[in-house]
Design a protein around this motif. Sequence first.
Motif, PDB file in Angstrom:
ATOM      1  N   ASP A  36       0.861  -1.183   0.000  1.00  0.00           N
ATOM      2  CA  ASP A  36       0.000   0.000   0.000  1.00  0.00           C
ATOM      3  C   ASP A  36       0.891   1.225   0.000  1.00  0.00           C
ATOM      4  O   ASP A  36       1.688   1.400   0.916  1.00  0.00           O
ATOM      5  N   GLU A  38       1.181   5.656  -1.075  1.00  0.00           N
ATOM      6  CA  GLU A  38       0.387   6.876  -1.018  1.00  0.00           C
ATOM      7  C   GLU A  38      -0.182   7.309  -2.363  1.00  0.00           C
ATOM      8  O   GLU A  38      -1.339   7.691  -2.455  1.00  0.00           O
ATOM      9  N   LYS A  98      -3.785   1.652  -8.703  1.00  0.00           N
ATOM     10  CA  LYS A  98      -4.770   1.292  -7.673  1.00  0.00           C
ATOM     11  C   LYS A  98      -4.744  -0.210  -7.428  1.00  0.00           C
ATOM     12  O   LYS A  98      -4.732  -0.665  -6.285  1.00  0.00           O
ATOM     13  N   HIS A 102      -2.684   0.141  -4.370  1.00  0.00           N
ATOM     14  CA  HIS A 102      -3.763   0.753  -3.562  1.00  0.00           C
ATOM     15  C   HIS A 102      -3.484   2.218  -3.245  1.00  0.00           C
ATOM     16  O   HIS A 102      -3.597   2.638  -2.082  1.00  0.00           O
ATOM     17  N   LYS A 104      -3.687   6.221  -2.783  1.00  0.00           N
ATOM     18  CA  LYS A 104      -4.755   7.027  -2.173  1.00  0.00           C
ATOM     19  C   LYS A 104      -4.988   8.330  -2.927  1.00  0.00           C
ATOM     20  O   LYS A 104      -6.008   8.986  -2.759  1.00  0.00           O
ATOM     21  N   LYS A 105      -3.972   8.745  -3.720  1.00  0.00           N
ATOM     22  CA  LYS A 105      -4.158  10.009  -4.438  1.00  0.00           C
ATOM     23  C   LYS A 105      -3.283  10.054  -5.688  1.00  0.00           C
ATOM     24  O   LYS A 105      -2.341   9.262  -5.842  1.00  0.00           O
ATOM     25  N   ASP A 153     -12.794   7.922  -5.129  1.00  0.00           N
ATOM     26  CA  ASP A 153     -12.105   7.507  -3.894  1.00  0.00           C
ATOM     27  C   ASP A 153     -10.684   8.081  -3.801  1.00  0.00           C
ATOM     28  O   ASP A 153     -10.041   7.962  -2.759  1.00  0.00           O
ATOM     29  N   LEU A 154     -10.188   8.689  -4.863  1.00  0.00           N
ATOM     30  CA  LEU A 154      -8.799   9.164  -4.855  1.00  0.00           C
ATOM     31  C   LEU A 154      -8.711  10.668  -4.619  1.00  0.00           C
ATOM     32  O   LEU A 154      -9.482  11.443  -5.174  1.00  0.00           O
TER      33      LEU A 154
END
Length: 171
Positions: A36, A38, A98, A102, A104-105, A153-154
Amino acid sequence: MCEVHRHFSFNRRQLGALFAGAGGLALLPLRARAADIEALALTCIDYRLVDDGVKFFNSIHLTKEYDQVALAGASLAAVSPKFPSSNAAVWDHVVIAKQLHHIKKVIFLDHRDCGAYRVAFGKDFAAAGEAEAAQHKGVMQQAKAMLAQKHPDLGCEGYLMALNGTAEKLI
Ligand SMILES: [Zn+2]
């Protein structure tokens, strides 16, 4: 050659024995597990700022925390009709990042005096100062809106780097 071979120099029989035992799972290299991280960073290809880009991402504490796509224009590559194959590559890689890591942005790192902006905007290209920053900000906002549509979600951030390697946050 696979990771396990390189790291441990096991032959095929030994490998089989390793993975036959449940305890062998604990020996899997860390990199084989799902990571995971960022962010996905989208940068320009420009040779003048490749090293500064790495330094910048280090400075915002993203060392080994980002995947990277480099395409001419950075945020412009995501949305400009002048670069359709770049558009596709950007959005494909958001999905890949993703799935693999995974994220996040997405972070756009544009830069001043960008040749891709010059091509896309032609006579309307803003070559310096606040007008140039505003042009980049407009493109980043378009790209951010498209990202929000495709991947609500991002998160999203956008920076503009000067040729001396300093960066300002635009979105
Ligand atoms: Zn550029």
